[in-house]
Design an enzyme around this catalytic site. Structure first.
Site, PDB file in Angstrom:
ATOM      1  N   HIS A 158      20.644  36.644  54.258  1.00  0.00           N
ATOM      2  CA  HIS A 158      20.029  35.634  55.116  1.00  0.00           C
ATOM      3  C   HIS A 158      20.075  36.019  56.590  1.00  0.00           C
ATOM      4  O   HIS A 158      19.326  35.477  57.398  1.00  0.00           O
ATOM      5  CB  HIS A 158      20.679  34.258  54.886  1.00  0.00           C
ATOM      6  N   ASP A 173      23.340  37.059  48.242  1.00  0.00           N
ATOM      7  CA  ASP A 173      23.204  36.988  49.694  1.00  0.00           C
ATOM      8  C   ASP A 173      23.785  38.224  50.381  1.00  0.00           C
ATOM      9  O   ASP A 173      24.429  38.138  51.422  1.00  0.00           O
ATOM     10  CB  ASP A 173      23.860  35.726  50.252  1.00  0.00           C
ATOM     11  N   GLY A 197      27.163  33.244  62.951  1.00  0.00           N
ATOM     12  CA  GLY A 197      27.306  34.508  63.671  1.00  0.00           C
ATOM     13  C   GLY A 197      28.354  35.384  63.015  1.00  0.00           C
ATOM     14  O   GLY A 197      28.316  36.605  63.122  1.00  0.00           O
ATOM     15  N   ASN A 198      29.321  34.761  62.302  1.00  0.00           N
ATOM     16  CA  ASN A 198      30.284  35.514  61.498  1.00  0.00           C
ATOM     17  C   ASN A 198      29.655  36.042  60.209  1.00  0.00           C
ATOM     18  O   ASN A 198      30.244  36.877  59.529  1.00  0.00           O
ATOM     19  CB  ASN A 198      31.477  34.645  61.109  1.00  0.00           C
ATOM     20  N   SER A 199      28.499  35.552  59.868  1.00  0.00           N
ATOM     21  CA  SER A 199      27.851  35.945  58.615  1.00  0.00           C
ATOM     22  C   SER A 199      27.733  37.458  58.511  1.00  0.00           C
ATOM     23  O   SER A 199      27.204  38.117  59.397  1.00  0.00           O
ATOM     24  CB  SER A 199      26.449  35.343  58.540  1.00  0.00           C
ATOM     25  N   LEU A 211      24.904  37.164  30.031  1.00  0.00           N
ATOM     26  CA  LEU A 211      25.443  36.857  28.710  1.00  0.00           C
ATOM     27  C   LEU A 211      24.511  35.898  27.969  1.00  0.00           C
ATOM     28  O   LEU A 211      24.408  35.938  26.742  1.00  0.00           O
ATOM     29  CB  LEU A 211      26.840  36.252  28.853  1.00  0.00           C
ATOM     30  N   GLY A 212      23.825  35.041  28.731  1.00  0.00           N
ATOM     31  CA  GLY A 212      22.819  34.161  28.125  1.00  0.00           C
ATOM     32  C   GLY A 212      23.373  32.896  27.507  1.00  0.00           C
ATOM     33  O   GLY A 212      22.885  32.439  26.468  1.00  0.00           O
ATOM     34  N   VAL A 213      24.406  32.309  28.151  1.00  0.00           N
ATOM     35  CA  VAL A 213      24.972  31.064  27.635  1.00  0.00           C
ATOM     36  C   VAL A 213      24.809  29.949  28.659  1.00  0.00           C
ATOM     37  O   VAL A 213      24.799  30.194  29.863  1.00  0.00           O
ATOM     38  CB  VAL A 213      26.468  31.221  27.294  1.00  0.00           C
ATOM     39  N   ILE A 241      26.816  26.792  29.950  1.00  0.00           N
ATOM     40  CA  ILE A 241      28.225  26.436  29.827  1.00  0.00           C
ATOM     41  C   ILE A 241      28.575  25.172  30.611  1.00  0.00           C
ATOM     42  O   ILE A 241      27.851  24.753  31.512  1.00  0.00           O
ATOM     43  CB  ILE A 241      29.125  27.592  30.296  1.00  0.00           C
TER      44      ILE A 241
END
Length: 494
Positions: A130, A160, A238-240, A295-297, A299
Site C-alpha cells: 500500500h 501487503d 509513515g512507519n509502514s 488447503l481448501g477448507v 473453518i
C-alpha cells in the site's frame, strides 16, 4: 468502531545473502537449491545486546538500513477517485490528508511516503504494497541522505508486501531473525519514518502473536493472509514498511498496521512476521508473483458455544465447516466436522495460525495435517493446490499479450490479482472512455471473466467471443472489479 491503518513487510527467497566476515557487506547470489530460503542462517552476534536491557546497539545496527520511501501519483479523474475512496476506506484512513489532497486537486496528482528495509547489499528493499500501490514514481532516500529512483520488482496485495530495487552496491542491510522464536513479553524496536520524521526508533514489547485484524481479508476478497505480531512499540503512518527488530538487531517483522480510532497510535501495532515475509519475497524474486498454496477448507474457531453445539471434546484446534470441491483437503480425506489441530506438528488454534502455517508453502508441497475425528487423533498427508486446484506454478503474463479492441485496451490479468480474486485467467479492460464500450456502463479496470457461456482466459478471447456475438442478438459480459465487486453488462442487446 475501531479502524485500522496498514504498513509493510520483508524477506528474501531463492536468493541467499552471503557474509564472508562479520561486519563486511554481503553479496547476493542465486541459491543452487531453489528451495533454500534466507532465514536464521544470516544471524550475527556482531550487535548482541550487552548485559541488561540496552537498545543502543540494535538501533545503531538497524537505523542505516531503514529507508524513506517517497511516492508520486498521477492525477486521476475526480469521479474515479471518488469511487476509489468509497470502495477502499483503508486508503482514506491510511493516507489521511495526503490522499484527500489528491482528491481536492485532481489535476495536480499527489505524493505519499512510508518506510522500507534494505535486505541485500546490492539494493533490494522491502516495503508495503500500500505504500507504493498505483505510484507513478518511487524514490528511496537512505539514512545518509543519498537518493535513488526505485524499480518495483513485485508486489503481493494479499500480504501487503512489495519488493523494490535500487541501483547501488555495498548498502547496509538488516539480517533476519526467526519470528517463530519470538515470545510474548519480549522487548522489540520499531524503526521507520513516521510523519516524515526520518530514522525514528521506538521500543516496546511483543503483546501477542498470530493476531488477525481483518483488514486484508476485507481488501483482498477474503484471500488476505493475516497472522500479525502485535506490539506496543509506537508505530504511526509513515512507519509502514519499516523494521521490527529484537535487541540483537535481527529482523523479526515488518510494521504493518495499527488499530486506532484516530489514525494515530493508540497502543496497538501489528507486524508481518519474518516467517511469512521470507516466503513471499522469495516468490516475488523468483516468479514475480506469489505462489499461494491453499488447503481448501472453510473453518471456524472452536469456542465454548461451538463445542457445546457440536458436542466437541476439546476447545483446541479449528473446526472444519466445509471443504471446497476437488480441494487439497478433500483429496487428503478431511471431512466436515473434523477439527484440525496442527500442521506438521505445529499447533493451530485460530484461523490466523492455520493460515500462517499453510502460507509458508507452495502448490505441490506436501504437509501433514493433524486432526480429530470424534475422539480419534488422525494425520492426513495433503498435497497443497493453487486457486485452480492444481499444483502448477503460476507465472506472470507478459504485458505484450494485451490487445486493442473496439478502441479499448484489453490486457492479461496479473497472476497475483488472479490469486487474490480467486479467478483463473480473465482480461482487464481500460481506456473505456474513448472506446465503443463507453455506453455499456463498464469502468476502467473491469476484469472480464465470462462472455455468455464462454470462459475468458486471455485478451484474445474477448475479441473472439464478442465478434461472434455481433452475428447474434448481443452478449452478456460477466466479470469482477479488483476490489471484488462482481458485475454484468449486456452488450448489443436492446
Amino acid at each position: 468502531m475501531t479502524s485500522a491503518v496498514l504498513g509493510g513487510g520483508v524477506a528474501v527467497g531463492g536468493y541467499k545473502l552471503l557474509e564472508s566476515e562479520p561486519g563486511n557487506v554481503a553479496q547476493t547470489t542465486v541459491a543452487s537449491d531453489p528451495q533454500v530460503r534466507y532465514t536464521s542462517a544470516m544471524r550475527s552476534s556482531a550487535y548482541a545486546a550487552p548485559e541488561g536491557l540496552n537498545f543502543v546497539a540494535a538501533a545503531a545496527a538497524t537505523t542505516p538500513a531503514v529507508v524513506h520511501v517517497m511516492t508520486e501519483y498521477k492525477a486521476e479523474p475526480a469521479s474515479q477517485q471518488s469511487r476509489m475512496m468509497q470502495m477502499d476506506p483503508f486508503l482514506r484512513q491510511f493516507f489521511g490528508d495526503q490522499f484527500e489532497g489528491r482528491q481536492r486537486e485532481p489535476q495536480g496528482g499527489g505524493e505519499g511516503s512510508g518506510s522500507g528495509v534494505i535486505i541485500a547489499a546490492n539494493g533490494y528493499i522491502v516495503t508495503n504494497n500500500h505504500v507504493i500501490d498505483k505510484a507513478s514514481k518511487i524514490t528511496v532516500v537512505l539514512d545518509d541522505k543519498r537518493k535513488f529512483d526505485a524499480e518495483l520488482v513485485g508486489a503481493d496485495p494479499s500480504t501487503d508486501l512489495a519488493v523494490l530495487k535500487v541501483k547501488a552496491d555495498n548498502l547496509p542491510f538488516i539480517k533476519y531473525g526467526n519470528s517463530d522464536d519470538v515470545k510474548v513479553g519480549q522487548w522489540v524496536l520499531a524503526v521507520g519514518n513516521p510523519f516524515n520524521l526520518n530514522s525514528t526508533v521506538t521500543a516496546g514489547i511483543i503483546s501477542a502473536k498470530g493476531r488477525s485484524i481483518g483488514i486484508l481479508a476485507r481488501e483482498q476478497n477474503g484471500m488476505g493472509v493475516e497472522s500479525y505480531i502485535q506490539t506496543d512499540a509506537v508505530v504511526n503512518p509513515g512507519n509502514s514498511g519499516g523494521a521490527l527488530v529484537n535487541t540483537n538487531g535481527d529482523l523479526i517483522g515488518i510494521n504493518s498496521a495499527i488499530s486506532s480510532h484516530t489514525g494515530s497510535f493508540e497502543g496497538y501495532a501489528f507486524a508481518v512476521p519474518s516467517s511469512i515475509v521470507s516466503k513471499v519475497v522469495d516468490d516475488l524474486l523468483k516468479y514475480k508473483v506469489v505462489q499461494r498454496a491453499l488447503l481448501g477448507v472453510h473453518i471456524q474457531e472452536v469456542d465454548a458455544r461451538l463445542a457445546s453445539e457440536k458436542k466437541l471434546n476439546t476447545l483446541n484446534g479449528v473446526y472444519v465447516q466445509g471443504l471446497n470441491e476437488k480441494s487439497s483437503a478433500a483429496a487428503a480425506g478431511l471431512k466436515t466436522g473434523d477439527i484440525i489441530t496442527d500442521i506438521n506438528g505445529v499447533p493451530v488454534n485460530t484461523a490466523a495460525q492455520l493460515q500462517e502455517q499453510v502460507s509458508r508453502f507452495r502448490p505441490g508441497d506436501k504437509i501433514k495435517v493433524g486432526y480429530l475425528r470424534g475422539s480419534n487423533k488422525e494425520v492426513a498427508n495433503a498435497t497443497l493446490f493453487n486457486a485452480s486446484n492444481t499444483t502448477a506454478v503460476v507465472h506472470e503474463l507478459p504485458a505484450e499479450a494485451a490487445i486493442s479492441y473496439e478502441g479499448a485496451k484489453v490486457s492479461p490479468v496479473a497472476a497475483r490479482l488472479q490469486n487474490s480474486l480467486g479467478i483463473e485467467g480473465g482480461a482487464q479492460i481500460s481506456g473505456i472512455k474513448g472506446s465503443n464500450f463507453k455506453e455499456t456502463g463498464m469502468a476502467d479496470g473491469f476484469i472480464i471473466t465470462r462472455i455468455d457461456k464462454n470462459a475468458v482466459h486471455k485478451p484474445a478471447d474477448v475479441q473472439a467471443y464478442l465478434d461472434q456475438a455481433k452475428n447474434n442478438s448481443g452478449a452478456l459480459v460477466e466479470g469482477v472489479y479488483p476490489d471484488g465487486r462482481k458485475a454484468f453488462y449486456p452488450i448489443g442487446r436492446e
